[in-house]
Each structure stands twice: as C-alpha cells, then as structure tokens.
Design a protein around this motif. Structure first.
Motif, PDB file in Angstrom:
ATOM      1  N   LYS A   1     -11.860   2.730   6.098  1.00 14.22           N
ATOM      2  CA  LYS A   1     -11.981   4.001   5.386  1.00 14.22           C
ATOM      3  C   LYS A   1     -12.194   3.746   3.891  1.00 14.22           C
ATOM      4  O   LYS A   1     -11.499   2.914   3.283  1.00 14.22           O
ATOM      5  CB  LYS A   1     -10.721   4.845   5.576  1.00 14.22           C
TER       6      LYS A   1
ATOM      7  N   ASP B   1     -12.305   8.277   3.844  1.00 18.83           N
ATOM      8  CA  ASP B   1     -10.870   8.530   3.865  1.00 18.83           C
ATOM      9  C   ASP B   1     -10.620   9.975   4.287  1.00 18.83           C
ATOM     10  O   ASP B   1     -11.252  10.913   3.776  1.00 18.83           O
ATOM     11  CB  ASP B   1     -10.288   8.289   2.468  1.00 18.83           C
ATOM     12  N   SER B   2      -9.718  10.158   5.220  1.00 20.18           N
ATOM     13  CA  SER B   2      -9.525  11.484   5.827  1.00 20.18           C
ATOM     14  C   SER B   2      -8.872  12.487   4.894  1.00 20.18           C
ATOM     15  O   SER B   2      -8.959  13.697   5.122  1.00 20.18           O
ATOM     16  CB  SER B   2      -8.684  11.352   7.104  1.00 20.18           C
TER      17      SER B   2
END
Length: 897
Positions: free
Chosen positions: A268, A321-322
């Motif tokens: 990520k 990145d979430s």
C-alpha cells in the motif's frame, strides 16, 4: 560562469541531432542519455571520498576523451562504462547500449567519427558540472527531461509513450496534495508509479513533497516499468534529479507487481501517480483476471479483454493506502462514459466515492496518441463524506507545438488554482454531486455533459438584416468594454427602437477606435493595470529578486512570484490575470531563470562578467586532428553575461550612443542615396551601367575607379596635343621644331617647359602634360557619364569616411562599456537587473497586451456596427441597378437574349 539552462538544452540537442544519422530516435536517445548521465556523474563525484558514486581511473569521462579518435573507440567506451557500472553495482540498471555496434552506429571510420563526435559534444566546457554544483542537479535533470521530450516528439506514435509531457506531470503533482503532508514520527511517506516510463511523473510529484531539516524529501519513491531499457532511463532520471535513492523495478505490473506486502498482497502506498498505456490490448498477458490473486477486480468487475484502462485504474485503487491514499491517473477520456463492463466498474467506483476530481484535457497532448485524455484524482481520505466530484473542462486551453498540442503556463496554473480553490467558472469548472451523476446521468462522467463550452459566436439577426439597426444582444457581447466605461455604450450607440431593443451607430466606424482610446475610464483602467497593479506586484517580489543566494530555490521563487501576480491582477478588467501570469512564466523560461541560476551559483558579481566572441583559427586536438578554436587576440564582439551591453549603453552612455546612432543614420541615408543613384542609372542606357558588377546589383570601387580612369583617358585639348608633340620631338632632339610649336600656341606660355639653362626639360614637359590633362575637357559624348561617375564616387568617399568615423566611435563606446562592466557595484547590478531588464520586459509585455485587447474590442465594435450597415432591400436594389448597367452595356455591344 554557470551553465545557462536554455543554452545547454539547445547546445546538446542540436549537436546530438546532427550526429544521429540513420539511428531511430527511440534508440539513439539511449546512447545520448547514457553519455549525459556518465558525464554528470563523472564530473560530480570523481575524486570524492564517501560519495554516492565511485568514479575511479579507467572509468571516468576523461577516459572517454582519451579514447576519442582511436580506431577501437567503440570498444574502449564500452569497457570504460562497463567498469563504472560494475564498480557501482549498476549492471542492468541503465539502457543496454554498445558504442561498438556497427548495425546502429555504422562501421569503420563512420563509427569512429560518430562516437568521437558524441564524446566531443559532452566535452564542451559549457557543460562542465565540476564547476556548476550550486545549480548542477537542477540543470542536468531538466536537460535530461528536455532530451526525453525531444526524442519523444521525434519517435512517433508507437515509441513516444515512455515520456509524459512535463506540463501534465506538473498538474498531477500539485493536484494530489503531496505538498500538504507533514513529517510524522515513525512515518515515511511513499509515492509509487506502476507504469513509470522514464520516471518524469514520479519526479515531478516527488518535487512537490516537503523536505526535512536536512533538506531531504520526506517521501520515498518507487516505480515499476515493464521495459528494462525504459526502467534504465528512469533510474538515470532519478539520479540526475538528486533522487538516486528512488527505486525502479522492471516487470509487468499487472501480471507481476514488484511491490508486495509481507502477506503476498499488494503493498500500500500513500500516493500513486500513473500514465499507463492507453487502451492496453495486452493487459491480460500473464494474468487470469477471474482468478487474480491480488483481488483487484473484486467488487468492481473485470475490464474488457481488449481494453485495460480500468485494469490499471483498479490496480491503483488496490495499491492505495485504504485510509489516506491519494492518486492522480491519466486515462483516455473514454473511460468516463464507455458502456457495458466499464460502466459497471465505473458505477461501483462511484458508489465508494473515491473520485475527488476530474480534469478534461485537450486532445493531441501525448506523444503516443492523439485522443483526448483526462486526469482522475482519487482520494480515499474521508471518501464516505464526499458529496460530489469537482470537474474541470480544460480542453480549450493549449497552444500548437509542431504537430502536437501543448499546455501553456497559464493553462497549468489555471487548472491547479481552480481545483485547489474549488472555484466554479462558467464553461470551465463545476462541482457535480454524486446524486446528479448517478441518478440523473447513470454514472456517466463525461466532462462536457456537465460543463458545456461557452459559445461566444454571435447569431445573425434576421430582423436587423431586413430592417436595419443593431440588436442589443450584439452590443452586449462586448460587456468587458461597457463594464469599464458604461458611458461609452451611449456615446457610440443610440436606441432607435426601445420595444425591440434596436440601436444605431452614432458616429462613423472610423472614429470608434479613437473614441475608445480617449475615454477617461479606459485611460484610468490602463493606468491601473500598467501602473498600480503592476507596481504592486513589482514591489512584492523586489526583495526576493534582489536577495538571491546559494540557498535560493529557483522553482519555489517563480512559484511564489506567479501566485503573487495572479493575486495582484485579479481585479484587472482588461487583462485576464492568467494571461499576465503567462507573460511572467514565458519570460522565466526564456531568460529569467537563466539569470537566477547564474546569480545563485556566482552571486550578483556575475553582472560584471562579459562573454566574448572571437575569430576562429585552426589548431590540432589531442588526436592530432585539425579543429577550429577561438583566436583570443581577435575579438569580434562581446556581450554582458547577465546584463546586456544595450542596457549599459542606454543607462550610462546615452550621449555617446546618440552620437553613434546619428552617424549610423547618416550612413544609412548615404547608402540609400547610393542605391537610388545606381538604380536610376543601371538600365541599358544608364550612365553607371559600365561600372556595375556582373550581377548588376552593385558598383565595386575597383569598377568605378577603372571606368573613371578610362574616361579620363579620353580627355582632349589643343594644349595636351601640343605638349604630347613636344615630348615626342624632345626624344629625337628636334629643338627647332619644338620652338615653332611653342610660338604657334600662346596657351603653352602658361606652362613651365624650360630649364634654367634655357633648354627644354623632360621632367617639366611631363609635369606640364599631367597638368594639361587635368585641365582637359571630357568629350561631350562622355561628359554625362563621367559626371555621374564622379558624383557616385564622391558619395562613396563620403560614406567611407562616415564608416571610418562610426568604427572609431564604436571602438570608443566599446572601451567605455567594457570599463563600466568591471566597475559596476552590486547595487548598480541589482538596479540594472531588476528595473532595466526584468521589469522593463514584463511591463512592456503587459502594455502590449493591453493595446492588443483594446484593438480587439474596438474591432469587435466596428464589426458589429458594420454587420447590419445595409438592409437586404438596399442590397437587392444595388444588385438590381448593377444588373441593369451590365445588361445595358451588353445590349450596346450587340448582345440580345
């Protein structure tokens, strides 16, 4: 003197392009860029301990110079570069080129000449990076970018995809918000490009990131590129932009992502930028989408088998990145509206509200394709709270650059500022809610659907064509003018039909331009924009431009100056503030940045430096080959390195310059008079025709003198004849006959012919003949030609004397100017640079633009005034009269029908 960026670019490109021969640009670039890289690293790190690169004997650019001209130069170069790569563990990291490749570089002498010529280009003292460390990174990195752009331009549709135009890269870098991040304890921000190409997009984005207290970027960069040679370009690009720690891996991103987490999933990243291959037909190579182990398509659907745009898009979503991931992706505009599988994916993405913004770009921007593209800005942070997408339709803002379109500086900044400030501008930008997109438009994101272009064309008014008069809608189309001066509208037009809002012109169309230019409100606005607004900006940037030092960041400097000029000209009514911004950035790119980089490296003292142009002389190089070098004993001209001699002359030697210009004007007049005399008498019967050169377009001095002498030889008089006889008789010692001649011609008494002893003197006779010839008369048949030749000769002599005076005056002025350069104080240099060079140019641009705007507005008024000048009935009547006249004339000629 530090290298000037613009000079370096053109110097390298022109020289390399001449040596390219038949090598394809896409391949030749690798040779050139490897040498450029090697030259830079060798200059920068040779002899330094604990340096980023090891440059030992036998593996430096000096070793390449020693190999120049040798019969095995290609083999030698390969060994030198290979040794460098091995010592620095760079094998396989750079483009795979061999300078001993006869298939691409020719064989025998052709290869020797080509390789030696390339080395000689980078041997030029102007690109010695040992002495340019203050600005070397910026200069060489941007030169490298310039090379890739030029090669991309020449590589054609199939091979130019390795390079993303820097203008687009700069936009994405600023829109993703990487410049707003802060350093956090234990956090290292990451930036990734899964289709890195030559790395320019990654570098531009990384340049926007803040730095720590040591000046290092707080962002780590990671790239992946399918083709090893292009990955090599990216690695060199990183190093040359002082980002050597950046990673670049070579593999197929969709089939074999190089960056994975500890669990085998996609790593990520905080930021991703990407310009993938458009409509990639081979995206499924090495991958079975329905069984994708990275689960990139789960919840969205599988993209079409022969179009990988959304495959790349979904890869980015998965690799972000979430929580805070942000991305900027370049894709074909079609992804915004295409149906079927892509529509399904698009709606699924919209449901998650990841898309923050879309910028529609002009067509034909990219080197690999001519189709229009868009920038999609993704932001996962607080996506669930996002209510819509901010869209920009920037499709009309560009300039032509050869066979491609190119974003202007004003286009770039307008996109960025409009997006950052979420400013809604009719026909340009709009915030569109997700509700409108999904419920009213079924997930269609086509930008023109939401932002229609403003149609500024005026429709023809049928009623006015029939009845006359000017419709109010036409007059109101010049709102800019009436907003500045409402009274002008009434001064130029009068209403003749209030019910239908029809107007007539009050004055002659020829008076309109004068009336507008003399209007007090217009004059006040000109004074406001040229004086007050420009003055406000000038005062705001003065300190920063007068205090440039080694720590100055030129890119930050121009960014701040640009933001300031946008703000200061926001209230301008004649000029658009982005147009003024364009003047500043164009001048920066053209000249001003060179000045700033020179001052940054060498201080304001560089204002005293002079660049000389010398005559050339022959010499031998290190291989014994004949070359041309400067002959420093013969200066041809000179120019100030920072401050032009023109500025010095005008500022300090106005009287001398005026006198010199008067002399030059005098010579110009004399030249014109000589041309006129020649042209008038150059025909077949012309009086100067016998003195013309072979082409008949000039009179050489030798021809003129020869013709005059020839005519003087035709002079005759009784005295000349008698003296000639006297000389002949003197030779045979016939004194008695000589005395008879003297007695017979009393005019001979005026000449001294007799010696003191009473005898005729030979020397005296010849002197008398010369004097008599001078007093002789040209025969009437030659008199006009002779007088014309003498007149031309007199004018030519006058011009030669004036030329000599000019040369002396110019030499005296040159000496004064040269002395003044060395005597300039730092305060004087700053004054000349700021007031007389930088601000004078920019103020002139603003003034010229205002004049152009007023001319355009006046032309528009005149066009409207003349549009309905004649009604249809009047035109028909005139046509009928003309028809009758023609018919009558034909009948008189005997034609009937």
């Amino acid at each position: 003197m530090a290298v000037k960026k613009s000079e370096l670019y053109s110097l390298l490109w022109e020289a390399c392009n001449k040596l390219r021969g038949g090598v394809e640009p896409s391949r030749y670039k690798d040779y050139v860029l490897v040498l450029l890289f090697f030259k830079y690293v060798s200059d920068r790190y040779k002899g330094q301990r604990f340096a980023e690169f090891t440059v030992n004997e036998g593996a430096s650019f000096e070793d390449l110079i020693a190999a120049k001209g040798k019969s095995d130069v290609g083999e030698r170069v390969d060994k030198i570069i290979q040794k460098f790569l091995e010592e620095n563990r760079l094998q396989g990291s750079l483009p795979d080129v061999s300078f001993n490749n006869p298939d691409e570089l020719g064989s025998g002498k052709e290869l020797v000449d080509k390789v030696s010529g390339l080395i000689a280009i980078f041997q030029n003292p102007a690109i010695d990076f040992k002495s340019n460390r203050a600005s070397g990174d910026d200069i060489i990195g941007d030169a490298y970018e310039y090379f890739m752009m030029k090669f991309a331009q020449e590589s054609g549709k199939s091979k130019g995809q390795f390079y993303t135009p820097s203008e687009v890269s700069r936009i994405i870098a600023r829109l993703i918000g990487i410049g707003d991040i802060k350093q956090e304890t234990g956090k290292k921000w990451t930036l990734h490009d899964p289709a890195a190409g030559s790395g320019s997009l990654l570098i531009r984005a990384a340049d926007e990131a803040p730095t720590d207290e040591d000046g290092n970027s707080i962002v780590s960069i990671y790239g992946q590129e399918k083709y090893p040679d292009t990955a090599g370009l990216a690695k060199m690009n990183f190093i040359l932009h002082n980002k050597g720690t950046g990673e670049i891996k070579s593999a197929n991103t969709l089939a074999n992502p190089a960056y994975k987490d500890d669990f085998g999933g996609l790593r990520k990243f905080d930021f991703i930028v990407m310009n993938p291959p458009f409509s990639d037909k081979d995206w499924t190579d090495g991958i079975k989408p329905s069984e994708d182990k990275f689960k990139r398509f789960d919840g969205y659907g599988i993209p079409p088998e022969k179009n990988g745009d959304y495959a790349w898009f979904l890869h980015v979503l998965k690799a972000l990145d979430s929580q805070r991931g942000k991305a900027g992706i370049i894709l074909p505009h079609g992804v915004l509206s295409r149906p079927n599988a892509e529509e399904t994916i698009r709606k699924a993405v919209l449901d998650k509200r990841y898309i923050k913004g879309i910028v529609g770009l002009p067509a034909n921007l990219f080197y690999g394709t001519g189709i229009p593209a868009c920038i999609i800005i993704i932001d996962k942070e607080d996506a669930d709270k996002r209510e819509g997408i901010f869209m920009i339709n920037a499709s009309r803002g560009f300039k032509k650059d050869g066979n491609k379109n190119r974003l202007r500086e004003q286009d770039i900044e307008k996109i960025v500022q409009t997006f950052i400030n979420k400013e809604e501008i009719e026909g340009y930008s709009k915030f569109v809610t997700y509700k409108e997109i999904l419920e009213q438009n079924e997930g269609n994101l086509n930008v023109p659907r939401y932002i229609q272009k403003i149609d500024d064309t005026l429709p023809q008014n049928i009623a006015s064509h029939l009845k006359g008069g000017i419709p109010e809608i036409d007059i109101n189309s010049i709102e800019k003018l009436w907003r500045i001066s409402p009274a002008l509208k009434k001064e130029i037009f009068t209403c003749v039909d209030e019910k239908h809002n029809v107007y007539n012109l009050v004055m002659s169309p020829n008076e309109i331009e004068t009336v507008i230019s003399e209007d007090e409100n217009i004059k006040n606005e000109i004074e406001n924009e040229c004086g007050e607004l420009f003055g406000t900006w000038r005062d705001a940037v003065k300190d920063s431009l007068l205090n440039i030092n080694a720590s100055t960041n030129p890119k930050e400097l121009i960014r701040n100056m640009g933001i300031e000029i946008l703000s200061d000209f926001e209230s301008a009514q004649l000029l658009d503030n982005y147009h003024v911004y364009d003047f500043l950035l164009n001048y920066w790119n053209e000249k001003m940045q060179d000045d700033v980089y020179v001052i940054k490296a060498s201080g304001y003292e560089a204002g005293r430096e002079i660049e000389y142009v010398y005559a050339q002389k022959k010499a031998k190089d290190e291989n014994g080959e004949e070359i041309k070098v400067d002959d420093t004993s013969k200066m041809k001209s000179f120019e100030g390195a920072l401050i032009s001699r023109q500025i010095i002359e005008r500022e300090y030697f106005e009287a001398e310059l005026l006198a010199l210009n008067e002399l030059i004007e005098k010579v110009t007049i004399l030249e014109s008079e000589l041309d006129e005399m020649r042209e008038e008498e150059s025909g077949d019967e012309g009086l100067l025709v016998n003195a013309l050169n072979e082409k008949g377009d000039g009179i050489p001095k030798s021809n003129l003198n020869k013709q005059i002498k020839e005519l003087e030889g035709k002079k005759t008089s009784p005295v000349v004849n008698d003296i000639t006889k006297l000389i002949e008789l003197f030779e045979v010692d016939n004194t008695s006959e000589m005395e008879k001649i003297v007695k017979a011609n009393s005019e001979l008494m005026a000449y001294e012919l007799i010696n003191k002893n009473g005898s005729f003197g030979k020397a005296k006779l010849r002197a008398a003949l010369k004097e008599a010839n001078e007093n002789a008369v040209i025969p009437e048949i030659y008199a006009d030609e002779y007088n014309s030749l003498l007149a031309y000769q007199a004018k030519m002599i006058e011009k030669e004397e004036a030329d000599k005076t000019i040369k002396e005056a110019q030499k005296a002025l040159d000496d004064l100017v040269l002395a003044k350069y060395s005597a300039l104080t730092i305060d004087e240099i700053k004054h000349l640079l700021f007031e007389k060079k930088w601000m004078t140019r920019l103020e002139s641009d603003v003034t010229g633009a205002i004049e152009q705007v007023l001319n355009t507005l006046a032309s528009r008024v005149i066009l409207i005034a003349k549009r309905y000048e004649h009604t249809l009935a009047e035109i028909e009547e005139k046509t009928a009269r003309s028809k009758e006249k023609v018919k009558s004339a034909l009948e008189r000629m005997g034609y009937t029908w």
